[in-house]
Design an enzyme around this catalytic site. Sequence first.
Site, PDB file in Angstrom:
ATOM      1  N   ASN A 150       0.818  -1.220   0.000  1.00  0.00           N
ATOM      2  CA  ASN A 150       0.000   0.000   0.000  1.00  0.00           C
ATOM      3  C   ASN A 150       0.854   1.274   0.000  1.00  0.00           C
ATOM      4  OD1 ASN A 150      -1.981  -1.877   0.137  1.00  0.00           O
ATOM      5  ND2 ASN A 150      -2.578  -1.462   2.259  1.00  0.00           N
TER       6      ASN A 150
ATOM      7  N   THR B 231     -14.846  39.139 -29.222  1.00  0.00           N
ATOM      8  CA  THR B 231     -15.590  38.626 -28.082  1.00  0.00           C
ATOM      9  C   THR B 231     -16.888  38.097 -28.674  1.00  0.00           C
ATOM     10  OG1 THR B 231     -16.731  40.694 -27.606  1.00  0.00           O
ATOM     11  CG2 THR B 231     -14.615  40.369 -26.509  1.00  0.00           C
ATOM     12  N   HIS B 232     -17.396  37.040 -28.097  1.00  0.00           N
ATOM     13  CA  HIS B 232     -18.588  36.368 -28.659  1.00  0.00           C
ATOM     14  C   HIS B 232     -18.362  35.948 -30.113  1.00  0.00           C
ATOM     15  CE1 HIS B 232     -20.825  38.191 -25.220  1.00  0.00           C
ATOM     16  NE2 HIS B 232     -20.005  39.197 -25.471  1.00  0.00           N
TER      17      HIS B 232
ATOM     18  N   SER C 229      -9.304  14.132 -47.792  1.00  0.00           N
ATOM     19  CA  SER C 229     -10.537  13.365 -47.694  1.00  0.00           C
ATOM     20  C   SER C 229     -10.467  12.218 -48.683  1.00  0.00           C
ATOM     21  CB  SER C 229     -11.717  14.274 -48.032  1.00  0.00           C
ATOM     22  OG  SER C 229     -12.794  13.502 -48.526  1.00  0.00           O
TER      23      SER C 229
ATOM     24  N   LYS D 259     -10.248  18.594 -50.460  1.00  0.00           N
ATOM     25  CA  LYS D 259     -10.206  18.816 -49.014  1.00  0.00           C
ATOM     26  C   LYS D 259      -8.806  18.835 -48.419  1.00  0.00           C
ATOM     27  CE  LYS D 259     -13.058  19.235 -46.322  1.00  0.00           C
ATOM     28  NZ  LYS D 259     -14.090  18.384 -45.716  1.00  0.00           N
TER      29      LYS D 259
ATOM     30  N   GLU E 206      -8.037  19.032 -34.774  1.00  0.00           N
ATOM     31  CA  GLU E 206      -9.308  18.428 -34.340  1.00  0.00           C
ATOM     32  C   GLU E 206      -9.076  17.343 -33.298  1.00  0.00           C
ATOM     33  OE1 GLU E 206     -12.315  18.255 -37.945  1.00  0.00           O
ATOM     34  OE2 GLU E 206     -10.274  17.896 -38.602  1.00  0.00           O
TER      35      GLU E 206
ATOM     36  N   TYR F 156      -6.381   1.892   2.568  1.00  0.00           N
ATOM     37  CA  TYR F 156      -6.256   1.363   1.211  1.00  0.00           C
ATOM     38  C   TYR F 156      -7.448   0.472   0.877  1.00  0.00           C
ATOM     39  CZ  TYR F 156      -4.650  -1.079  -2.926  1.00  0.00           C
ATOM     40  OH  TYR F 156      -4.572  -1.591  -4.198  1.00  0.00           O
TER      41      TYR F 156
ATOM     42  N   LYS G 222      -4.235   4.295 -11.547  1.00  0.00           N
ATOM     43  CA  LYS G 222      -3.153   4.413 -12.520  1.00  0.00           C
ATOM     44  C   LYS G 222      -3.669   4.490 -13.950  1.00  0.00           C
ATOM     45  CE  LYS G 222      -1.497   0.962 -10.157  1.00  0.00           C
ATOM     46  NZ  LYS G 222      -2.091   1.363  -8.857  1.00  0.00           N
TER      47      LYS G 222
HETATM   48  N1  ARG Z   1      -1.599  -3.528  -7.454  1.00  0.00           N
HETATM   49  C1  ARG Z   1      -2.024  -2.845  -6.290  1.00  0.00           C
HETATM   50  C2  ARG Z   1      -2.431  -1.405  -6.644  1.00  0.00           C
HETATM   51  O1  ARG Z   1      -2.068  -0.975  -7.667  1.00  0.00           O
HETATM   52  C3  ARG Z   1      -0.912  -2.789  -5.292  1.00  0.00           C
HETATM   53  C4  ARG Z   1      -1.380  -2.661  -3.875  1.00  0.00           C
HETATM   54  C5  ARG Z   1      -2.034  -3.911  -3.454  1.00  0.00           C
HETATM   55  N2  ARG Z   1      -2.380  -3.859  -2.087  1.00  0.00           N
HETATM   56  C6  ARG Z   1      -3.193  -4.762  -1.523  1.00  0.00           C
HETATM   57  N3  ARG Z   1      -3.463  -4.615  -0.278  1.00  0.00           N
HETATM   58  N4  ARG Z   1      -3.717  -5.729  -2.232  1.00  0.00           N
HETATM   59  O2  ARG Z   1      -3.119  -0.736  -5.891  1.00  0.00           O
END
Ligand code: ARG
Length: 460
Positions: free
Chosen positions: A110, A155-156, A277, A283, A290, A317, A325
Site C-alpha cells: 500500500n 468577443t462572442h 478526404s 479537401k 481536431e 487502502y 493508474k
Molecule cells: N496492485 C495494487 C495497486 O495498484 C498494489 C497494492 C495492493 N495492495 C493490496 N493490499 N492488495 O493498488
Amino acid sequence: MAKAWGGRFQEATDARVEKFTESISFDARLADCDITGSQAHARMLAKVGLITDAERDQIVSELEVIRGEIARGEMPFRTELEDIHMHIESRLTQRLGDVGRKLHTGRSRNDQVSTDIKLYVRGAIEHVDELLLELQRAFVDRAVRDVEIVLPGYTHLQRAMPVLASHYWLAYAEKFDRDRQRLADCLKRVNISPLGAAALAGTSLPIDRHETAKLLGFADVARNSIDVSSDRDYLAEFVFALSLVSAHLSTWAEEWIIWFTTEFGFLKLPDKFTTGSSIMPQKRNPDVLELIRGKSARVMADVSQILILLKGLPMAYNRDLQEDKLAMFDAYDTVVACLELAPAVVIGAELRVDRINEKLDDGFLDATALMEYLIKRGVPMRTGHETVGKLVALADSRNCRLSDLPLPDLKEVCAVIEADVSSVLGTRNAVAVLQSYGSGGQAPVAEQIAYWQQKVSLAE
Ligand code: ARG
C-alpha cells in the site's frame, strides 16, 4: 507459484479472479520507480540494522539486474503475480532466497505503490513542464515574427477590438505558464514520502522513514500513516492540472480550426500537418487540431474517473485504488502526445496577411478608439458610447467605415470631433493608440515580448 500472501489460504485463487484482479498489464511501467524505491528501502533497512550490509548489497545489485531485464523486455509478466511489485519481489527471492524475502520488511504494497506512483508522477511533471516550455517558446517565436501583423480581436466571436497578432500568441504563453505553475504546485504534495506507512498503521519495527525519503529525494515524510495510505489527492490534482493543459490546447485548436476555414481564411497550415478526404479531392482538413481538441475530452474524463474512484472509499487502502493508474497514465500519455505535436504546428502555420488585411477594416474595430477619443475631449463615457453607437449606425446605413464619414457629418453628431480624429480611425490607428499595461498595442506588446524572451531563455 506460491503467492506472497498464500499462508492462510487453503485453495488456489480462481484463475478468473487472477485475471480480474491483476494490474501488471498496466502497472509494469512503474518498474523503474518500484526498483528505485526498493533499493532505498533496503539501504534504510541496513542502516537501522534490520538487514546486514551484505544483504543490502545483494538486494540492491540484484534489483539493478532485474531493472535491466525488465527494460530489455526479458521478464515475462504473469497474471498470477498480480502486479509489478510482486513480479520484482518474487524474481528477487527466486535469485536470493531468504535475503530476497527480507526486502518487504516494514512496508506494505500500500505504501509501496503510492511511493512508486509519486516517483512516477514526479518525472511526469518534469516532462510535461519541459514540453510546455517548448510550446511557450513556439508562441514567443511567433510573437517576435508576427509583431507587425494586426488581427481583429473577438468577443462572442464577433469583431471587437484590434490587437497585434503577437498579443494572441503571448496570451497562450500565459495560459501555459499557469499550467506550469499548477504542476509545480502539485509537485509540493507529490513530493512527500508515503514509504513506511506500511499497510495503514505503520510498524513496530525501527524503520527510518526520513532516511528513505532523503534517499528518494522527497522533500518531507507524510505525518499520518492512515491518511497517506488512502491519499490519492495528488493524482486528482495532477490529472486536473493536465486537464487544464488540454482545455487550453483545445481552445487553441478550436480557434485555429476556425481561422483555417475558407470563411475566415486567416491561416495556412503546412501540408504535413493536414490530411485529405477519401472522397473530396479538394479537401485539406485540420485533423491534428481536431484531434487535439477531441483528445481533451479523455483527459477531462480522467479527472472524473479519479474523483469518482475516491469519493466512496473508507480509509485506508482499498483495492479500488488500483484503478487510479489507468486514469493517470491515460491523461499523461494523451497530453504528452498533444504537446509533442503542438509546437511544430504553432511554428509551421502562417498567417495569411493579405486575406487578413483585406477585411481588417470591416466590423468597426475602431469604434472603441473613437469613443475614447471623445472621452479624452471631456465627453462622459456613457455619452461617448451612445454617440459612437449612432455613428456606427450611420456608417452601417451608408455601407461605409467610420473613417469614411466626412468630418461635417461626424461633427453634426458630436461637436467635439476635430480633424485629428483621423489619427484614431481605421483599425491600424485603433491598435496604435492602445497603451494600457497588458494591452494589445505596440508598446505594451513589445514589453511583453521582452518579458517572455527573457523568461523562456532563462529556463534553459
Ligand atoms: N496492485 C495494487 C495497486 O495498484 C498494489 C497494492 C495492493 N495492495 C493490496 N493490499 N492488495 O493498488
